[in-house]
Design an enzyme around this catalytic site. Structure first.
Site, PDB file in Angstrom:
ATOM      1  N   ARG A 105       0.821  -1.213   0.000  1.00 28.39           N
ATOM      2  CA  ARG A 105       0.000   0.000   0.000  1.00 28.39           C
ATOM      3  C   ARG A 105       0.854   1.261   0.000  1.00 28.39           C
ATOM      4  O   ARG A 105       0.523   2.269  -0.613  1.00 28.39           O
ATOM      5  CB  ARG A 105      -0.925  -0.011   1.234  1.00 28.39           C
ATOM      6  N   GLU A 106       1.982   1.211   0.698  1.00 27.64           N
ATOM      7  CA  GLU A 106       2.820   2.400   0.843  1.00 27.64           C
ATOM      8  C   GLU A 106       3.575   2.743  -0.438  1.00 27.64           C
ATOM      9  O   GLU A 106       3.670   3.903  -0.812  1.00 27.64           O
ATOM     10  CB  GLU A 106       3.826   2.208   1.988  1.00 27.64           C
ATOM     11  N   SER A 107       4.175   1.737  -1.097  1.00 28.18           N
ATOM     12  CA  SER A 107       5.079   2.062  -2.203  1.00 28.18           C
ATOM     13  C   SER A 107       4.932   1.150  -3.414  1.00 28.18           C
ATOM     14  O   SER A 107       5.670   1.300  -4.383  1.00 28.18           O
ATOM     15  CB  SER A 107       6.530   1.947  -1.713  1.00 28.18           C
TER      16      SER A 107
ATOM     17  N   TYR B 179      -7.019   4.105   3.660  1.00 30.84           N
ATOM     18  CA  TYR B 179      -5.761   3.393   3.883  1.00 30.84           C
ATOM     19  C   TYR B 179      -6.007   2.115   4.696  1.00 30.84           C
ATOM     20  O   TYR B 179      -5.534   1.035   4.338  1.00 30.84           O
ATOM     21  CB  TYR B 179      -4.797   4.325   4.635  1.00 30.84           C
TER      22      TYR B 179
END
Length: 333
Positions: A197-199, A301
């Site tokens: 999810r982050e990168s 998120y």
């Protein structure tokens, strides 16, 4: 009605668990809003909570076979297994060989393999601009097989092909993530989901607010964890970044007494905000708490990470559904 107004109104009703009113409001909505997975789920829940079991189960069962946060919630509410809707791409070797003859493709992969990611992406983007959709899909398969996971993920998304689960949710940096998760005693599927999810597993990812690397660790967080300044070079090193990210996840998990939903929200919004949101809270089901997180970014998120974790749990061979825990969980101050 805009989705924002609906969200705001529903969050208010959900906090009070005013199910009759929720059902009435959702029935009065326009068809386009009513058809959204989010509101179908809450409509199904409101039917069950107001005693209309048959229709409630019917509404949820239409959702339960979707690879989606609300699909997974619906499946768990009905005690069904989740459906990953996996439809892998069939790409022939001939197609791959033909594509790799392109000089830009060759340069892209050469740069990637020597760790010059910026130049690699530039060549990749130039190459991609010359391809049709079918060739782009083949390119994403080649990227995946070369362990260039972020290009595979972004390219599939660009073409709109979302059903090859292995390409979209790769076990990237598998040894490092599993080792580090095991060291810090956290679920590796959670760490995979956060990095995804982050990168999208881009080792040199750099956010506008200064978060760095695979798990988007803030330099200040890294300093706090290591009790000394951590250089950008170390933050951009995948292995180091995974160590820091998993260590931070463990710290947040301990801080929230093992509650992963709260720890995930804190990873995104910061622990102080989550503490503020919990202050004076009436205990409520976890699905309601997630739906009523005041920040849209954190709300989305947490939903993404929970859905991704469900997928990764299946990929690493964990039989127990995360969403079975979420539908039983209560959030308390």
């Amino acid at each position: 009605q805009s989705n924002n107004i609906v969200q705001w109104r529903m969050a208010d009703l959900l906090r009070g668990q005013n199910w009759a009113e929720i059902k009435k409001d959702l029935e009065a909505m326009s068809i386009t809003i009513h058809k959204k997975k989010q509101w179908r789920y809450w409509y199904g829940r409101s039917l069950l909570e107001t005693g209309n079991t048959v229709l409630g189960n019917q509404v949820l069962s239409e959702l339960a076979d979707k690879r989606h946060y609300y699909g997974f919630l619906a499946a768990s509410a009905l005690k069904q297994n989740v459906n990953l809707e996996n439809n892998p791409l069939e790409i022939s070797n001939t197609e791959k060989i033909e594509l790799l003859k392109n000089p830009a493709a060759k340069r892209a992969f050469e740069f990637f393999h020597i760790g010059r990611f910026h130049e690699a992406r530039r060549e990749w983007n130039y190459w991609l601009s010359k391809l049709n959709d079918r060739e782009k899909l083949a390119a994403s398969r080649i990227a995946y097989e070369s362990k260039w996971f972020d290009r595979a993920i972004f390219t599939l998304s660009k073409v709109g092909y979302l059903d090859d689960v292995d390409l979209r949710f790769p076990l990237a940096f598998e040894d490092e993530i599993i080792q580090s998760a095991s060291n810090y005693k956290i679920n590796p599927a959670w760490a995979f989901a956060i990095a995804r999810r982050e990168s999208s597993f881009m080792a040199d990812a750099n956010s506008s607010v200064g978060a760095k690397g695979l798990m988007q660790v803030m330099p200040a967080t890294a300093k706090q964890l290591q009790k000394r300044k951590v250089t950008n070079k170390r933050l951009m090193d995948a292995k180091e970044n995974i160590k820091l990210g998993t260590k931070y996840l463990k710290r947040l998990l301990d801080r929230h007494e093992g509650n992963q939903v709260l720890a995930t929200a804190a990873y995104n919004a910061g622990p102080y905000r989550v503490k503020k949101w919990l202050k004076g809270l009436k205990p409520m089901p976890a699905d309601i708490w997630i739906e009523t997180i005041p920040y849209k970014e954190t709300r989305e998120y947490v939903k993404s990470v929970m859905a991704y974790q469900e997928i990764y749990q299946l990929k690493v061979g964990q039989k127990k559904s995360l969403f079975d825990q979420i539908v039983e969980m209560r959030i308390e101050p």
